[in-house]
Design an enzyme around this catalytic site. Structure first.
Site, PDB file in Angstrom:
ATOM      1  N   PRO A   1      -5.092  -0.675  18.622  1.00 54.25           N
ATOM      2  CA  PRO A   1      -4.792  -1.080  17.243  1.00 54.25           C
ATOM      3  C   PRO A   1      -4.919   0.027  16.201  1.00 54.25           C
ATOM      4  O   PRO A   1      -4.600  -0.206  15.039  1.00 54.25           O
ATOM      5  CB  PRO A   1      -5.816  -2.194  16.983  1.00 54.25           C
ATOM      6  CG  PRO A   1      -6.946  -1.895  17.911  1.00 54.25           C
ATOM      7  CD  PRO A   1      -6.325  -1.299  19.138  1.00 54.25           C
TER       8      PRO A   1
ATOM      9  N   TYR B   1       3.351   6.162  10.918  1.00 53.13           N
ATOM     10  CA  TYR B   1       2.518   5.075  10.408  1.00 53.13           C
ATOM     11  C   TYR B   1       3.370   4.049   9.644  1.00 53.13           C
ATOM     12  O   TYR B   1       3.226   2.836   9.825  1.00 53.13           O
ATOM     13  CB  TYR B   1       1.419   5.611   9.510  1.00 53.13           C
ATOM     14  CG  TYR B   1       0.347   4.596   9.186  1.00 53.13           C
ATOM     15  CD1 TYR B   1      -0.731   4.409  10.036  1.00 53.13           C
ATOM     16  CD2 TYR B   1       0.424   3.811   8.045  1.00 53.13           C
ATOM     17  CE1 TYR B   1      -1.711   3.460   9.753  1.00 53.13           C
ATOM     18  CE2 TYR B   1      -0.537   2.869   7.747  1.00 53.13           C
ATOM     19  CZ  TYR B   1      -1.603   2.692   8.616  1.00 53.13           C
ATOM     20  OH  TYR B   1      -2.563   1.737   8.329  1.00 53.13           O
TER      21      TYR B   1
ATOM     22  N   HIS C   1       0.836  -1.205   0.000  1.00 48.36           N
ATOM     23  CA  HIS C   1       0.000   0.000   0.000  1.00 48.36           C
ATOM     24  C   HIS C   1       0.868   1.249   0.000  1.00 48.36           C
ATOM     25  O   HIS C   1       1.850   1.344   0.741  1.00 48.36           O
ATOM     26  CB  HIS C   1      -0.912   0.011   1.228  1.00 48.36           C
ATOM     27  CG  HIS C   1      -2.093  -0.892   1.087  1.00 48.36           C
ATOM     28  ND1 HIS C   1      -3.173  -0.845   1.939  1.00 48.36           N
ATOM     29  CD2 HIS C   1      -2.372  -1.857   0.191  1.00 48.36           C
ATOM     30  CE1 HIS C   1      -4.067  -1.749   1.560  1.00 48.36           C
ATOM     31  NE2 HIS C   1      -3.589  -2.376   0.513  1.00 48.36           N
TER      32      HIS C   1
ATOM     33  N   LYS D   1       0.458  -0.913  15.335  1.00 51.73           N
ATOM     34  CA  LYS D   1       1.833  -1.027  15.809  1.00 51.73           C
ATOM     35  C   LYS D   1       2.147  -2.310  16.570  1.00 51.73           C
ATOM     36  O   LYS D   1       3.335  -2.615  16.784  1.00 51.73           O
ATOM     37  CB  LYS D   1       2.181   0.175  16.713  1.00 51.73           C
ATOM     38  CG  LYS D   1       2.183   1.492  15.994  1.00 51.73           C
ATOM     39  CD  LYS D   1       3.253   1.520  14.917  1.00 51.73           C
ATOM     40  CE  LYS D   1       2.861   2.419  13.767  1.00 51.73           C
ATOM     41  NZ  LYS D   1       3.547   2.097  12.537  1.00 51.73           N
TER      42      LYS D   1
ATOM     43  N   TYR E   1      -9.589   5.267   7.315  1.00 51.33           N
ATOM     44  CA  TYR E   1      -9.830   5.636   8.707  1.00 51.33           C
ATOM     45  C   TYR E   1     -10.908   6.719   8.693  1.00 51.33           C
ATOM     46  O   TYR E   1     -10.664   7.829   8.205  1.00 51.33           O
ATOM     47  CB  TYR E   1      -8.560   6.168   9.359  1.00 51.33           C
ATOM     48  CG  TYR E   1      -7.509   5.111   9.625  1.00 51.33           C
ATOM     49  CD1 TYR E   1      -7.332   4.597  10.910  1.00 51.33           C
ATOM     50  CD2 TYR E   1      -6.693   4.633   8.607  1.00 51.33           C
ATOM     51  CE1 TYR E   1      -6.379   3.634  11.177  1.00 51.33           C
ATOM     52  CE2 TYR E   1      -5.730   3.660   8.859  1.00 51.33           C
ATOM     53  CZ  TYR E   1      -5.574   3.172  10.145  1.00 51.33           C
ATOM     54  OH  TYR E   1      -4.623   2.202  10.390  1.00 51.33           O
TER      55      TYR E   1
END
Length: 392
Positions: A293, A385, A72, A297, A201
């Site tokens: 979550p 991220y 991604h 991580k 998100y």
């Protein structure tokens, strides 16, 4: 039984550590209390930082990952019925993330270990770690109804948040820092192609939602729900309707619906135990730290810990050099706390606060607007991220 390193826990942390130690010529034994079938079915994380992918390649455990993993280039933030793309490579100097389910990593590592690796004992329930301060710690466990003993030079506690390893630290030898969030996640697996190319998100007045995937034909989706929620109270149609509402934008986009094959509720918490070492007992992964979550991580931190621990144990076992082992806890905890901070920031920015007011709502939107309007702010999110540099 006698071994150099006794590893408690046959999840990704314990299995990867065993793989790395075996390749370095150090003998070890893995004790896993569950059956192989249970371990290979546990649904867990699915987003891998680039450093995690590299670590699995170094271990010779990435053949299927490289063939089936979904690379991604970014993530999508949704709020106020708008969509905003965070371009990871452009903001991080080329780094990406890969979707490959933790269950598949475990299957790969189990297969490698059973084929030519050190002993992996399923159904071995550890009930005591004795004399961790001595030169020969003892691990006691039950297997097939019999009590057995494993004498080690070193013990690696990789048995997760609910394992026994952390409790083997004597009183006063460590401290835990914990935070419980006032909401949980209802997670579902659906036998339907993902509705997006990258993770979504979504933050809205009805609560948070996340759209992820496990493969081109399997979607993984999450809804923010109140603590104490029973997954059985959410029929499939209600789940899809709520996801539809939370992902809604003022653009042409459709949420694919299909059969839901699994449902579960995840409690949201942060927990860090310091230090990660007592004598010859060393913690790694969820045994030492848990993060919510939202930042993806957990698994990545476990791999980071194990990479340092494997190198440290190799140094001390092969050359007697204890320098890295002596700094293991401090080195790992620096990264752990940064990941905990990032996960906490993401969680509080994206979730509706049960007792929040209009001010809280506006502050969340202001943070999201800052990220989507400022390259500097977006780069900070992207760097965390995609994964901060590994300790080694």
């Amino acid at each position: 039984m006698r071994t150099t390193v006794g590893i408690i826990g046959g999840g990704p942390a314990g299995l990867l550590l065993a793989r790395l130690l075996d390749r370095a010529g150090i003998d070890c034994v893995v004790l896993e209390r569950r059956t192989r079938e249970y371990v290979e079915r546990r649904q867990r994380a699915g987003m891998l930082e680039q450093g995690t992918v590299h670590a699995l390649r170094e271990a010779g455990a990435a053949e299927r990952l490289d063939a089936e993993g979904l690379v991604h280039q970014g993530i999508e933030l949704r709020f106020d019925r708008e969509r905003h793309h965070i371009d990871l490579p452009a903001l991080t100097g080329g780094r990406t993330v890969t979707i490959y389910a933790q269950t598949e990593i475990v299957k790969d590592l189990v297969a490698l270990q059973l084929a030519d690796g050190p002993p992996l004992l399923f159904g071995a329930e550890v009930f005591a770690v004795e004399r961790p301060e001595s030169e020969a710690p003892v691990v006691r466990f039950l297997r097939q109804g019999r009590e057995e003993t494993l004498i080690c030079d070193w013990v690696a506690g990789c048995d997760g948040f609910h394992g026994i390893s952390r409790d083997a630290f004597p009183a006063g030898a460590g401290r835990s820092y914990a935070h419980e969030y006032p909401y949980s996640w209802l997670g579902v697996l659906a036998q339907v192609p993902p509705s997006c190319e990258e993770l979504i998100y979504a933050r809205g007045e009805r609560g948070f939602a996340l759209h992820s995937m496990r493969s081109p034909s399997v979607s993984r989706l999450y809804l923010q729900v109140p603590n104490g929620t029973d997954a059985g109270d959410w029929p499939d149609e209600r789940i899809w309707d709520e996801l539809d509402a939370r992902f809604a934008i003022d653009a042409d986009w459709t949420l694919n619906r299909g059969p839901i094959t699994a449902k579960s509720v995840t409690v949201m918490r942060s927990h860090v135990h310091e230090p990660m070492r007592h004598g010859r007992l060393l913690l790694a992964g969820d045994a030492a730290h848990i993060v919510p979550p939202t930042g993806a991580k957990g698994l990545n931190l476990a791999v980071s810990d194990v990479r340092v621990l494997a190198r440290a144990l190799t140094d001390v076992c092969l050359s007697g050099d204890a320098q890295l082992l002596d700094s293991y806890s401090e080195l790992c905890l620096k990264r752990v706390w940064q990941a905990t901070r990032f996960s906490d920031d993401m969680t509080k920015m994206l979730h509706t606060q049960p007792n929040g007011d209009a001010f809280d709502h506006r502050m969340q939107l202001a943070r999201l607007r800052r990220i989507t309007a400022s390259r500097h702010a977006a780069a900070e999110l992207a760097a965390n991220y995609a994964g901060l540099p590994l300790p080694l």
